[in-house]
Design a protein around this motif. Structure first.
Motif, PDB file in Angstrom:
ATOM      1  N   HIS B  10      -1.724  -4.282   7.098  1.00 13.53           N
ATOM      2  CA  HIS B  10      -1.819  -5.717   6.795  1.00 13.53           C
ATOM      3  C   HIS B  10      -3.042  -6.289   7.508  1.00 13.53           C
ATOM      4  N   GLY B  11      -3.793  -7.101   6.787  1.00 19.40           N
ATOM      5  CA  GLY B  11      -4.976  -7.708   7.404  1.00 19.40           C
ATOM      6  C   GLY B  11      -6.204  -6.819   7.403  1.00 19.40           C
ATOM      7  N   THR B  12      -6.079  -5.618   6.866  1.00 18.71           N
ATOM      8  CA  THR B  12      -7.247  -4.724   6.790  1.00 18.71           C
ATOM      9  C   THR B  12      -7.813  -4.751   5.363  1.00 18.71           C
ATOM     10  N   GLU B  13      -8.856  -3.961   5.143  1.00 14.19           N
ATOM     11  CA  GLU B  13      -9.478  -3.910   3.813  1.00 14.19           C
ATOM     12  C   GLU B  13      -8.536  -3.305   2.771  1.00 14.19           C
ATOM     13  N   ARG B  14      -7.443  -2.690   3.218  1.00 15.03           N
ATOM     14  CA  ARG B  14      -6.468  -2.144   2.263  1.00 15.03           C
ATOM     15  C   ARG B  14      -5.502  -3.205   1.752  1.00 15.03           C
ATOM     16  N   THR B  15      -5.629  -4.441   2.239  1.00 11.90           N
ATOM     17  CA  THR B  15      -4.731  -5.510   1.808  1.00 11.90           C
ATOM     18  C   THR B  15      -5.506  -6.524   0.980  1.00 11.90           C
ATOM     19  N   VAL B  16      -4.962  -6.822  -0.194  1.00 15.84           N
ATOM     20  CA  VAL B  16      -5.547  -7.826  -1.074  1.00 15.84           C
ATOM     21  C   VAL B  16      -4.532  -8.950  -1.162  1.00 15.84           C
ATOM     22  N   SER B  17      -4.969 -10.196  -1.041  1.00 12.84           N
ATOM     23  CA  SER B  17      -3.973 -11.257  -1.096  1.00 12.84           C
ATOM     24  C   SER B  17      -4.572 -12.567  -1.537  1.00 12.84           C
ATOM     25  N   ASN B  18      -3.698 -13.431  -2.051  1.00 17.43           N
ATOM     26  CA  ASN B  18      -4.020 -14.839  -2.163  1.00 17.43           C
ATOM     27  C   ASN B  18      -2.800 -15.587  -1.621  1.00 17.43           C
ATOM     28  N   GLU B  19      -2.697 -16.882  -1.898  1.00 22.39           N
ATOM     29  CA  GLU B  19      -1.613 -17.638  -1.266  1.00 22.39           C
ATOM     30  C   GLU B  19      -0.236 -17.224  -1.762  1.00 22.39           C
ATOM     31  N   GLN B  20      -0.176 -16.608  -2.932  1.00 23.55           N
ATOM     32  CA  GLN B  20       1.126 -16.370  -3.549  1.00 23.55           C
ATOM     33  C   GLN B  20       1.465 -14.897  -3.685  1.00 23.55           C
ATOM     34  N   TRP B  21       0.628 -14.039  -3.140  1.00 22.01           N
ATOM     35  CA  TRP B  21       0.693 -12.642  -3.517  1.00 22.01           C
ATOM     36  C   TRP B  21      -0.073 -11.819  -2.496  1.00 22.01           C
ATOM     37  N   THR B  22       0.534 -10.742  -2.002  1.00 21.95           N
ATOM     38  CA  THR B  22      -0.158  -9.827  -1.086  1.00 21.95           C
ATOM     39  C   THR B  22       0.132  -8.411  -1.539  1.00 21.95           C
ATOM     40  N   SER B  23      -0.880  -7.567  -1.603  1.00 18.42           N
ATOM     41  CA  SER B  23      -0.678  -6.192  -2.028  1.00 18.42           C
ATOM     42  C   SER B  23      -1.332  -5.249  -1.023  1.00 18.42           C
ATOM     43  N   VAL B  24      -0.540  -4.347  -0.472  1.00 18.16           N
ATOM     44  CA  VAL B  24      -1.040  -3.361   0.489  1.00 18.16           C
ATOM     45  C   VAL B  24      -1.213  -2.048  -0.253  1.00 18.16           C
ATOM     46  N   ARG B  25      -2.444  -1.578  -0.313  1.00 18.51           N
ATOM     47  CA  ARG B  25      -2.758  -0.377  -1.081  1.00 18.51           C
ATOM     48  C   ARG B  25      -2.571   0.852  -0.202  1.00 18.51           C
ATOM     49  N   MET B  26      -1.440   1.495  -0.386  1.00 18.04           N
ATOM     50  CA  MET B  26      -1.110   2.685   0.403  1.00 18.04           C
ATOM     51  C   MET B  26      -1.897   3.900  -0.086  1.00 18.04           C
ATOM     52  N   LEU B  27      -2.084   3.972  -1.405  1.00 18.40           N
ATOM     53  CA  LEU B  27      -2.863   5.055  -2.024  1.00 18.40           C
ATOM     54  C   LEU B  27      -3.734   4.450  -3.104  1.00 18.40           C
ATOM     55  N   LEU B  28      -5.009   4.869  -3.157  1.00 19.35           N
ATOM     56  CA  LEU B  28      -5.914   4.412  -4.203  1.00 19.35           C
ATOM     57  C   LEU B  28      -6.526   5.612  -4.912  1.00 19.35           C
ATOM     58  N   ALA B  29      -7.359   5.302  -5.902  1.00 20.50           N
ATOM     59  CA  ALA B  29      -7.922   6.382  -6.730  1.00 20.50           C
ATOM     60  C   ALA B  29      -8.615   7.460  -5.895  1.00 20.50           C
ATOM     61  N   ASP B  30      -9.304   7.034  -4.823  1.00 18.46           N
ATOM     62  CA  ASP B  30     -10.083   8.034  -4.085  1.00 18.46           C
ATOM     63  C   ASP B  30      -9.214   8.972  -3.250  1.00 18.46           C
ATOM     64  N   ASP B  31      -7.916   8.709  -3.197  1.00 20.94           N
ATOM     65  CA  ASP B  31      -7.010   9.667  -2.563  1.00 20.94           C
ATOM     66  C   ASP B  31      -6.682  10.840  -3.490  1.00 20.94           C
ATOM     67  N   MET B  33      -4.624  11.424  -5.933  1.00 14.29           N
ATOM     68  CA  MET B  33      -3.240  11.821  -6.226  1.00 14.29           C
ATOM     69  C   MET B  33      -2.942  11.661  -7.723  1.00 14.29           C
ATOM     70  N   GLY B  34      -3.835  10.995  -8.457  1.00 14.35           N
ATOM     71  CA  GLY B  34      -3.611  10.777  -9.893  1.00 14.35           C
ATOM     72  C   GLY B  34      -2.815   9.515 -10.186  1.00 14.35           C
ATOM     73  N   PHE B  35      -2.416   8.811  -9.142  1.00 14.93           N
ATOM     74  CA  PHE B  35      -1.755   7.499  -9.274  1.00 14.93           C
ATOM     75  C   PHE B  35      -2.126   6.704  -8.029  1.00 14.93           C
ATOM     76  N   SER B  36      -1.923   5.385  -8.078  1.00 18.15           N
ATOM     77  CA  SER B  36      -2.037   4.625  -6.838  1.00 18.15           C
ATOM     78  C   SER B  36      -0.674   4.046  -6.508  1.00 18.15           C
ATOM     79  N   PHE B  37      -0.476   3.715  -5.245  1.00 22.16           N
ATOM     80  CA  PHE B  37       0.825   3.245  -4.771  1.00 22.16           C
ATOM     81  C   PHE B  37       0.601   2.048  -3.859  1.00 22.16           C
ATOM     82  N   HIS B  38       1.271   0.954  -4.168  1.00 25.42           N
ATOM     83  CA  HIS B  38       1.048  -0.304  -3.458  1.00 25.42           C
ATOM     84  C   HIS B  38       2.389  -0.908  -3.055  1.00 25.42           C
ATOM     85  N   ILE B  39       2.431  -1.569  -1.918  1.00 24.29           N
ATOM     86  CA  ILE B  39       3.578  -2.412  -1.574  1.00 24.29           C
ATOM     87  C   ILE B  39       3.122  -3.855  -1.752  1.00 24.29           C
ATOM     88  N   THR B  40       3.811  -4.574  -2.633  1.00 25.05           N
ATOM     89  CA  THR B  40       3.378  -5.906  -3.027  1.00 25.05           C
ATOM     90  C   THR B  40       4.433  -6.944  -2.645  1.00 25.05           C
TER      91      THR B  40
END
Lengths: 130, 130
Positions: B10-31, B33-40
């Motif tokens: 949280h609070g790092t470059e792996r977190t995208v957010s606005n006032e109504q929505w926060t998404s923590v990118r646990m896995l992205l394309a460059d990992d 794995m063939g999928f990405s995984f986020h906690i939103t």
């Protein structure tokens, strides 16, 4: 759109279990999402060695406490809520559970639902199952 | 093996957010794995319309309460812990949140991390981003 409630899938054909392990298959290969998604429960005190030679798997801890050992390096990582591990190198590993673990698991390629864990800890590739 | 702790992201470059929505990118394309995984996290009282024309997405509710409306049919489904919806037809939909939602989300193809929601509610395909 597919909508499924895990609470209604326990005890159905979508649930695979033994005494130490229960997996609820929320999405399988035939849902054609390109991955499968499972909620897996690991019982307190149990130990499991897996080696998904044919799959990539990510595992996110929702509840519980345990450890994962990377059997290639001997490194041990804590598993607790918020921790995710991803087997990007088909890593052979041992999970040890201290308090019942509830895990959200993604597999690529998707699991078909007919796999069983083989002696070597792997699932067969889909074409081997077929 | 990749191991990441959401609590440290949280609070790092792996977190995208606005006032109504926060998404923590646990896995992205460059990992790779063939999928990405986020906690939103979706804030109480907010409403979101998405249309992932270029992605399949599954969403599993860990905590909270809300609804999802399938905008093609008008059908409304309850979101509560244990409920999963999967947008297997790239379904345009509206999520309404009654109590903060914590969601485990898988995307195929994997999100690169550079996408933003466009006016039409979609993410660009990876080659459009590139």
């Amino acid at each position: 759109m597919i909508v499924r409630d895990e609470n209604q899938l326990h005890g159905t054909e979508r649930t695979v279990s033994n005494e130490q392990w229960t997996s609820v298959r929320m999405l399988l290969a035939d849902d054609k999402m390109g991955f499968s998604f499972h909620i897996t429960y690991i019982q307190t005190g149990s130990e499991h060695t897996f080696h998904y030679k044919n799959h990539f798997e990510s595992v996110y801890c929702i509840r519980g406490k345990g450890t994962i050992e990377d059997l290639a390096t001997g490194e041990v990582h804590e598993i607790k809520p918020g921790v995710m591990y991803a087997l990007d190198k088909h890593d052979k590993h041992t999970v040890r559970c201290e308090e019942e673990l509830v895990l959200a698991c993604c597999f690529n390629p998707p699991v078909t639902g007919n796999e069983v864990h083989r002696e070597d800890g792997s699932y067969a590739a889909a074409d081997e199952v077929a």
